[in-house]
Design a protein around this motif. Sequence first.
Motif: not given
Length: 245
Positions: A165-170, A151-162, A200-206
Amino acid sequence: MDPIKFSSLEEKIHQERTLLDEKMQILLSEMPTPSADAINSVNLQGANFFTKFESFLASISSDSESLSKTQVEDVLATIESVLDYAIDYWDVLKEQSTNVLSVVLEPEHNFLKTAQLIFKTHKKSEALILKNKYQASNLPVVGFESKGSFKLNSIKVDWVSLIIGVVLLALSGLLVFSMNIDTGMKYLFSRVLISLSIALIFTGVAKEKIQAKINISKMAITTGGTVAIFFVIYFANPAEIPVLG
């Protein structure tokens, strides 16, 4: 995968395919009695193209690479095209080599094994149709018959960046609404922090999907990923400088 890198790899494969088409056209133009040189030229270029195509598939499907949905669809469409093309290629080459060279040129046992396995994993019904065509043309079906999957690797969520990013935004929101922004340095700090957290949040999901070209004075900056999003948020639509007093 970075769009520029992916396009570059695809372009190299396209160039090899174009060279093979040119050799094949020369062979077909000489029929019904093509020269041995024309047959050998097609055989050599075909071996080069199919080998590089398998290498291309291996490189984009490594654990270090993740493909977007569009990239996966493009790869599968290309695989189907190449697998179908190979049938006509070998039908012509086997027939003409028998007539001219008195030796039947045939593909190796693992011919397009990776392509067959990937296509079978993602497109089972279409792969079955191609498998039947390969068997009818007496071509190898090792990949089609393999019990494994690829199976070709599809883009996964980068949990570290996400998460970062959430912590910094808060934290940014807390600082902005609790801190009196009355200096240029405070304004700059809050703007940078908010832009970075959203990037960072956008990078985590895209991851790897976004690229940007920013013109600053006389300098043009082209970048991707987190940095691209940061530049877009920071420069494209900045908040107004607060008016004091």
